[in-house]
Design a protein around this motif. Sequence first.
Motif, PDB file in Angstrom:
ATOM      1  N   VAL A 232       1.076  -1.245   0.034  1.00 23.69           N
ATOM      2  CA  VAL A 232       0.021   0.121  -0.172  1.00 23.69           C
ATOM      3  C   VAL A 232       0.836   1.380  -0.015  1.00 23.69           C
ATOM      4  O   VAL A 232       0.637   2.194  -0.706  1.00 23.69           O
ATOM      5  N   ALA A 255      -6.749   8.298  -0.917  1.00 20.15           N
ATOM      6  CA  ALA A 255      -7.748   6.903  -0.550  1.00 20.15           C
ATOM      7  C   ALA A 255      -8.730   7.040  -1.531  1.00 20.15           C
ATOM      8  O   ALA A 255      -8.777   5.569  -1.845  1.00 20.15           O
ATOM      9  N   GLU A 256      -9.229   7.775  -2.105  1.00 23.32           N
ATOM     10  CA  GLU A 256     -10.378   7.611  -2.949  1.00 23.32           C
ATOM     11  C   GLU A 256      -9.872   6.958  -4.339  1.00 23.32           C
ATOM     12  O   GLU A 256     -10.355   6.243  -4.756  1.00 23.32           O
ATOM     13  N   ASN A 259      -9.431   3.439  -3.906  1.00 26.12           N
ATOM     14  CA  ASN A 259     -11.049   2.792  -3.873  1.00 26.12           C
ATOM     15  C   ASN A 259     -10.939   2.371  -2.353  1.00 26.12           C
ATOM     16  O   ASN A 259     -11.581   1.360  -2.169  1.00 26.12           O
ATOM     17  N   MET A 260     -10.627   3.117  -1.342  1.00 24.24           N
ATOM     18  CA  MET A 260     -10.694   3.057  -0.192  1.00 24.24           C
ATOM     19  C   MET A 260     -11.102   4.112   0.901  1.00 24.24           C
ATOM     20  O   MET A 260     -10.738   5.357   0.232  1.00 24.24           O
ATOM     21  N   SER A 261     -11.689   4.031   1.970  1.00 21.75           N
ATOM     22  CA  SER A 261     -11.906   5.178   2.752  1.00 21.75           C
ATOM     23  C   SER A 261     -10.456   5.715   3.303  1.00 21.75           C
ATOM     24  O   SER A 261      -9.310   4.777   3.437  1.00 21.75           O
ATOM     25  N   THR A 264      -9.389   3.302   6.225  1.00 19.24           N
ATOM     26  CA  THR A 264      -8.959   2.226   5.799  1.00 19.24           C
ATOM     27  C   THR A 264      -7.456   2.386   5.339  1.00 19.24           C
ATOM     28  O   THR A 264      -6.620   1.447   5.523  1.00 19.24           O
ATOM     29  N   LEU A 265      -7.158   3.472   4.535  1.00 17.83           N
ATOM     30  CA  LEU A 265      -5.811   3.699   4.243  1.00 17.83           C
ATOM     31  C   LEU A 265      -4.747   3.804   5.394  1.00 17.83           C
ATOM     32  O   LEU A 265      -3.818   3.372   5.267  1.00 17.83           O
ATOM     33  N   LYS A 268      -4.142   0.665   6.812  1.00 18.88           N
ATOM     34  CA  LYS A 268      -3.339  -0.315   6.142  1.00 18.88           C
ATOM     35  C   LYS A 268      -1.847   0.128   6.355  1.00 18.88           C
ATOM     36  O   LYS A 268      -0.913  -0.681   6.339  1.00 18.88           O
TER      37      LYS A 268
END
Length: 333
Positions: A232, A255-256, A259-261, A264-265, A268
């Motif tokens: 990531v 993050a967008e 494809n994640m919030s 979440t970023l 990770k």
Amino acid sequence: MDQPTVAGSTVKALCFWLAERGMDINALALEAELDLSMLEDQDYRVPLPAYNLLWSRAEETLKDPAVGLHVGEWVDSRRMGVIGHIIFNNRTLEQGLKQYVRLSALVNEGVRTEFHLQGDDAVIEYHCERPEYYHRAGMDRMLALSVTRARRFVSEKIFLTKVGFSHPEPEYVAEYERIFQCPVSFGQPCCSLAFNKDFLTFELPQRNPYLHQALTRQVEALLQKLSLRRTVSHKVKAIVAKRLSRGDIEAEKVAEKMNMSRHTLYRKLKQEDVSFQELVEQVRKDKALDYLQKGKYSLSEIAFLLGFSELSAFSRAFKRWTGESPANYRSQQ
């Protein structure tokens, strides 16, 4: 996000097969934005979309919907890549399969391979990480080639108990039955091959321990590079690098793009023991050093390219990174 890639040797073998059947490979390569001269390099990687485009054009031009199966049943050891030679130089089939699972990303990053036992069967599963990575002809080829090579380089006695594909049942079912010689099902959660687990202890007849060791060392560096590219943090740095000069590096937007919030970023990245701001700093520092060493831009231009609002902000950041000013650093180059 970075596109998944396919081994250049895989693409080279496909191009050779298509050229033998009269297809204009130069025109095909131009459409796929593929540099044919680079296919001579064992470490060359081809973007998966370009590889899938080759399959689509092959099917259309040759008017052969089963082209993937037909390429897969073609065995030419001269066209086999390093990974294939490594697998068949293991001591047993089980060792070869376990190593294949570990190295499969080097063949096709878009497909994750798993191996497990299920009752009396040994099962190999092929999972496409995203729906758009799946190409019917490409998966036909992958499974057909696995079986054809096993029969050629391991034993003709190996027989399958079942085969599964994720795509709907096509019109050329008879070709699957001819090649795999076992029940074949479609519309499955993943593609898979199954055979009696007793074959796992089969000793590979063409094994060469010295060749196996040498080839394995050769691919370790590439495997490490690909593993890093899939982290990531690496993807974040790639996105930030493209957006610096626009100043468009907010965590939410990055993050967008992935494809994640943002939550979440951050989670990770925490698992990789790094923060978003640390990655932005790393990208800025690396680019600053590169710009200063090349001497192509003025300090004000570099500040702008790195997304700083003014030169003084860049100078303060650079001194924090290196202990000296950008001007002093450039004078020493």
